[in-house]
Design a protein around this motif. Structure first.
Motif, mmCIF file in Angstrom:
data_model
loop_
_atom_site.group_PDB
_atom_site.id
_atom_site.type_symbol
_atom_site.label_atom_id
_atom_site.label_comp_id
_atom_site.label_asym_id
_atom_site.label_seq_id
_atom_site.Cartn_x
_atom_site.Cartn_y
_atom_site.Cartn_z
ATOM 1 N N VAL A 117 0.835 -1.202 0.000
ATOM 2 C CA VAL A 117 0.000 0.000 0.000
ATOM 3 C C VAL A 117 0.865 1.246 0.000
ATOM 4 N N ARG A 118 0.235 2.343 -0.391
ATOM 5 C CA ARG A 118 0.789 3.687 -0.227
ATOM 6 C C ARG A 118 -0.203 4.462 0.630
ATOM 7 N N ASP A 119 0.278 5.066 1.682
ATOM 8 C CA ASP A 119 -0.612 5.782 2.574
ATOM 9 C C ASP A 119 0.156 6.941 3.210
ATOM 10 N N PRO A 120 -0.398 8.147 3.210
ATOM 11 C CA PRO A 120 0.331 9.295 3.778
ATOM 12 C C PRO A 120 0.598 9.159 5.264
ATOM 13 N N VAL A 121 -0.286 8.478 5.999
ATOM 14 C CA VAL A 121 -0.064 8.279 7.430
ATOM 15 C C VAL A 121 1.182 7.427 7.645
ATOM 16 N N ILE A 122 1.284 6.338 6.885
ATOM 17 C CA ILE A 122 2.439 5.449 7.002
ATOM 18 C C ILE A 122 3.711 6.166 6.563
ATOM 19 N N THR A 123 3.641 6.857 5.446
ATOM 20 C CA THR A 123 4.819 7.548 4.919
ATOM 21 C C THR A 123 5.349 8.570 5.911
ATOM 22 N N HIS A 124 4.446 9.336 6.504
ATOM 23 C CA HIS A 124 4.879 10.363 7.459
ATOM 24 C C HIS A 124 5.493 9.728 8.700
ATOM 25 N N ALA A 125 4.876 8.662 9.212
ATOM 26 C CA ALA A 125 5.402 8.012 10.409
ATOM 27 C C ALA A 125 6.796 7.448 10.162
ATOM 28 N N LEU A 126 7.007 6.836 8.994
ATOM 29 C CA LEU A 126 8.309 6.255 8.682
ATOM 30 C C LEU A 126 9.366 7.340 8.497
ATOM 31 N N ARG A 127 8.999 8.393 7.796
ATOM 32 C CA ARG A 127 9.961 9.474 7.583
ATOM 33 C C ARG A 127 10.338 10.135 8.901
ATOM 34 N N PRO A 170 -8.787 -7.033 10.161
ATOM 35 C CA PRO A 170 -9.261 -6.471 8.890
ATOM 36 C C PRO A 170 -10.312 -5.384 9.065
ATOM 37 N N GLU A 171 -11.104 -5.476 10.129
ATOM 38 C CA GLU A 171 -12.148 -4.470 10.312
ATOM 39 C C GLU A 171 -11.588 -3.111 10.711
ATOM 40 N N ARG A 172 -10.286 -3.047 11.039
ATOM 41 C CA ARG A 172 -9.694 -1.762 11.432
ATOM 42 C C ARG A 172 -9.072 -1.010 10.255
ATOM 43 N N VAL A 173 -9.176 -1.577 9.063
ATOM 44 C CA VAL A 173 -8.632 -0.910 7.886
ATOM 45 C C VAL A 173 -9.593 -1.101 6.717
ATOM 46 N N ASP A 174 -9.812 -0.048 5.945
ATOM 47 C CA ASP A 174 -10.682 -0.087 4.766
ATOM 48 C C ASP A 174 -9.799 -0.092 3.523
ATOM 49 N N VAL A 175 -9.839 -1.202 2.785
ATOM 50 C CA VAL A 175 -9.028 -1.298 1.563
ATOM 51 C C VAL A 175 -9.844 -0.956 0.330
ATOM 52 N N ASN A 176 -11.108 -0.630 0.498
ATOM 53 C CA ASN A 176 -12.001 -0.368 -0.628
ATOM 54 C C ASN A 176 -12.077 1.132 -0.911
ATOM 55 N N VAL A 177 -10.910 1.756 -1.133
ATOM 56 C CA VAL A 177 -10.879 3.201 -1.354
ATOM 57 C C VAL A 177 -10.173 3.572 -2.656
ATOM 58 N N HIS A 178 -9.698 2.573 -3.406
ATOM 59 C CA HIS A 178 -8.943 2.856 -4.629
ATOM 60 C C HIS A 178 -9.170 1.722 -5.612
ATOM 61 N N PRO A 179 -9.442 2.036 -6.888
ATOM 62 C CA PRO A 179 -9.714 0.968 -7.859
ATOM 63 C C PRO A 179 -8.597 -0.066 -7.950
ATOM 64 N N ALA A 180 -7.349 0.383 -7.838
ATOM 65 C CA ALA A 180 -6.217 -0.544 -7.922
ATOM 66 C C ALA A 180 -5.830 -1.112 -6.554
ATOM 67 N N LYS A 181 -6.602 -0.777 -5.522
ATOM 68 C CA LYS A 181 -6.387 -1.287 -4.156
ATOM 69 C C LYS A 181 -4.989 -0.953 -3.643
ATOM 70 N N ALA A 182 -4.453 0.182 -4.080
ATOM 71 C CA ALA A 182 -3.110 0.582 -3.673
ATOM 72 C C ALA A 182 -3.123 1.504 -2.458
ATOM 73 N N GLU A 183 -4.290 1.969 -2.056
ATOM 74 C CA GLU A 183 -4.408 2.858 -0.911
ATOM 75 C C GLU A 183 -5.378 2.261 0.094
ATOM 76 N N VAL A 184 -5.199 2.630 1.342
ATOM 77 C CA VAL A 184 -6.075 2.145 2.408
ATOM 78 C C VAL A 184 -6.484 3.328 3.277
ATOM 79 N N ARG A 185 -7.485 3.085 4.097
ATOM 80 C CA ARG A 185 -7.909 4.091 5.066
ATOM 81 C C ARG A 185 -8.074 3.395 6.413
ATOM 82 N N PHE A 186 -7.361 3.893 7.411
ATOM 83 C CA PHE A 186 -7.419 3.281 8.738
ATOM 84 C C PHE A 186 -8.579 3.847 9.541
ATOM 85 N N ARG A 187 -9.180 2.987 10.371
ATOM 86 C CA ARG A 187 -10.262 3.446 11.240
ATOM 87 C C ARG A 187 -9.746 4.465 12.237
ATOM 88 N N ASP A 188 -8.522 4.252 12.732
ATOM 89 C CA ASP A 188 -7.900 5.186 13.675
ATOM 90 C C ASP A 188 -6.489 5.466 13.200
#
Length: 597
Positions: free
Chosen positions: A267-277, A300-318
């Protein structure tokens, strides 16, 4: 526009609808490969073979040994929104599979010549189905072992405008290989093969234990990554993070070797990218990028993977919880790596022999000529007899007493200082071998960490008599722009008059007498940090206050520096990400001198 010219609403035919959907899912051969590999993995495949021609534009074939597709379901699998992976709203809220939309196969079939041959387990024969530009033919019996083969030929043959955007065969092949690397790093039990025009390019056997998994990582990321990475496993409140974290000193100019997976999904996610950087702040050199292969697992219920047609992005519940878990975990690991992995390990190579300097010891030798490097690296076993022994003339000095046996260095991580090299590096030995320490970079890290603690605790030294500093108009303008950052860094500075600044207080970590010159240096050139970046201001201050490259040190001073460095967080790198310590192991030194041959 008159009423008779007003466009009427109408239903798109299925072929056109699939071609529109293909614009989101099918960008190039690599995106097709990703979808087909995910289907194979969802089918439980343990062996996957990929065949490419023309970089996947002319032909892209994926064969697996998965569960296969029943003949009655084969035609249905090529219809939009037909899938075996979700059936209810609850399934969509907790997705366990890589695919779930039911869009990939019909979208691919609408812009190519597609053929599926599949045999479900328990079936006596396979079934073949061909689709040309969205037009489906009749199913035919075929021969195949249990599993599925999908062949995609002549991509975009019916959409020439899209085909023009594809690049050369070699460029498309490179993208396909990147997709395979991305999938292979998250699916160790699966064996992968990749052929281009009949030639085997990738052979990755199944990795079922820790050693074989590490070997797969090394084959994809390189042996250098594995030698300069930390393997981590951390869990907290239902979150699990594992994988290989590259040392800050092992970095790249581009962030193209960064692999992060959420429940095995890249996945690519700005939350993850910022935390790692942010985790690499203070230890990564300027615009360099770290390398890592990390796996985050969560319900699985804590992350939504149904946010991008190519399934490359996710959205976290928290997202805040995820960010804090990643940031604090990785930052702690990077800080603590100074204990077990305090330095970069550099493999050494033999150097070409050079004329030697006469020694004052009990034996000395003379080397007549310089030999080429190839001779030193000769593996024939005759190196000593042919080159070294004839060139050595020993001079006996019986009156010279033998050197006393050398005691091992104290059991410190950085050992005991022995000497200084060119007033720049400290030479030390520990039980593992020999160490070189960059004295300026080491002192810089020590001062920076001390200053951060002092600022956090508001531990300041207040000057009874302010330190006055005369500045130019340019320096005064720079001070006004950066005053907030300097104040946040513990410096209390005021304007005492035209062209004059007064320093009233500063962190205790640095001697008071040095702050005048430090502030003058900070204002002499435009800093790269922002108006609120106090850490960067502290880093610059520490750099200017650290001992200089040309400073001669006594053994006591060197050992004192080593002991302070060992007690400093993240001491393996300076504030700019350069290594402070380099370890040469005894086996490396033995190889350098061809010992044991």
């Amino acid at each position: 526009m008159s009423a008779d010219q007003t466009p009427r609403v109408h239903r798109l035919n299925s072929t056109l609808a699939n071609q529109i959907a293909a614009g989101e899912v099918v960008e190039r051969p690599a995106s097709i490969l990703k979808e087909l590999l995910e289907n194979s993995l969802d089918a439980g495949a343990t062996r996957i073979t990929i065949h490419l021609e023309g970089g996947g534009v002319d032909l892209l074939s994926v064969e697996d040994d998965g569960v296969g597709i029943f003949p009655v379901d084969l035609a249905l699998a090529l219809e939009r929104h037909a899938t075996s992976k979700v059936a209810t709203w609850e399934d969509l809220q907790a997705i366990h599979t890589m695919g779930f939309r039911g869009e990939a196969l019909p979208a691919i079939a609408s812009v190519s010549r597609l053929e599926i041959v599949s045999r479900a387990h328990g079936q006596k024969q396979a079934t073949r189905l061909q689709v040309t530009g969205g037009a489906t033919g009749a199913p035919e019996p075929s021969a195949r072992a249990p599993g599925t083969t999908v062949r995609v030929a002549d991509l975009f043959f019916n959409v020439p405008a899209r085909r023009k955007f594809l690049r050369s065969a070699s460029a498309e092949l490179s993208r396909n290989q990147k997709v395979l690397r991305q999938i292979a790093l998250a699916n160790f039990p699966v064996a992968f093969q990749l052929f281009q025009n009949g030639r085997a390019l990738v052979q990755l056997p199944a990795a079922l234990d820790a050693d074989s998994r590490a070997q797969r990582v090394a084959s994809i990321m390189g042996e250098g990554f594995l030698a300069n990475a930390l393997y981590i496993e951390q869990e907290d409140q239902g979150l699990s993070l594992s994988g290989w974290l590259g040392l800050p000193t092992y970095n790249r100019a581009r962030g193209d070797e960064q692999y992060f997976y959420v429940n095995s999904r890249p996945v690519r996610d700005p939350v993850i990218t910022h935390a790692l950087r942010a985790s690499y702040n203070d230890v990564l050199f300027q615009d360099r990028h770290p390398l890592y292969v990390l796996y985050l697992k969560l319900p699985p219920e804590r992350v939504d993977v149904n946010v991008h047609p190519a399934k490359a992005e996710v959205r976290f519940r928290d997202s805040r919880e995820i960010h804090d878990f990643l940031f604090h975990t990785l930052r702690r690991v990077i800080a603590e790596q100074g204990g077990e992995h305090p330095q970069v390990t550099v493999p050494v190579q033999p150097l070409s022999p050079a004329p030697a300097v006469q020694s004052s010891g009990s034996r000395a030798y003379q080397h007549p000529t310089q030999r080429p490097l190839s001779a030193v690296q000769d593996g024939s076993g005759a190196y000593w007899e042919r080159l070294v022994a004839p060139a050595m003339t020993f001079v006996s000095t019986p009156d010279m007493p033998a050197a006393p046996p050398q005691e091992l260095a104290p059991d410190y991580p950085l050992g005991q200082a022995l000497a200084q090299v060119h007033a720049r590096f400290i030479l030390a030995q520990n039980r593992a071998g020999m160490i070189l320490i960059d004295q300026h970079a080491a002192h810089e890290r020590i001062l920076y960490e001390k200053m951060k603690v002092a600022v956090q605790q508001n531990d300041k030294q207040v000057f009874i008599i302010p330190e006055y500093l005369h500045v130019t108009a340019t320096q005064m303008a720079c001070f006004e722009a950066k005053q907030n950052a300097l104040q946040a860094a513990g410096l209390e500075i005021s304007v005492a008059g035209p062209g004059t600044l007064a320093i009233h207080a500063a962190p205790k970590a640095i001697a008071a007498a040095t702050y005048g010159q430090i502030v003058a240096d900070l204002l002499a050139e435009e800093p790269t940090w922002t108006a609120k970046d106090s850490d960067a201001a502290l880093a610059d201050m520490a750099c200017r206050a650290a001992i200089k490259t040309s400073r001669r040190l006594s053994l006591e001073e060197m050992n004192s520096l080593l002991r302070q460095l060992e007690a400093t967080p993240r001491f393996g790198q300076c504030n700019h990400g350069r290594p402070t310590v380099v370890q040469f192991s005894l086996p490396d030194l033995d190889r350098l001198f061809l010992r044991g041959r």
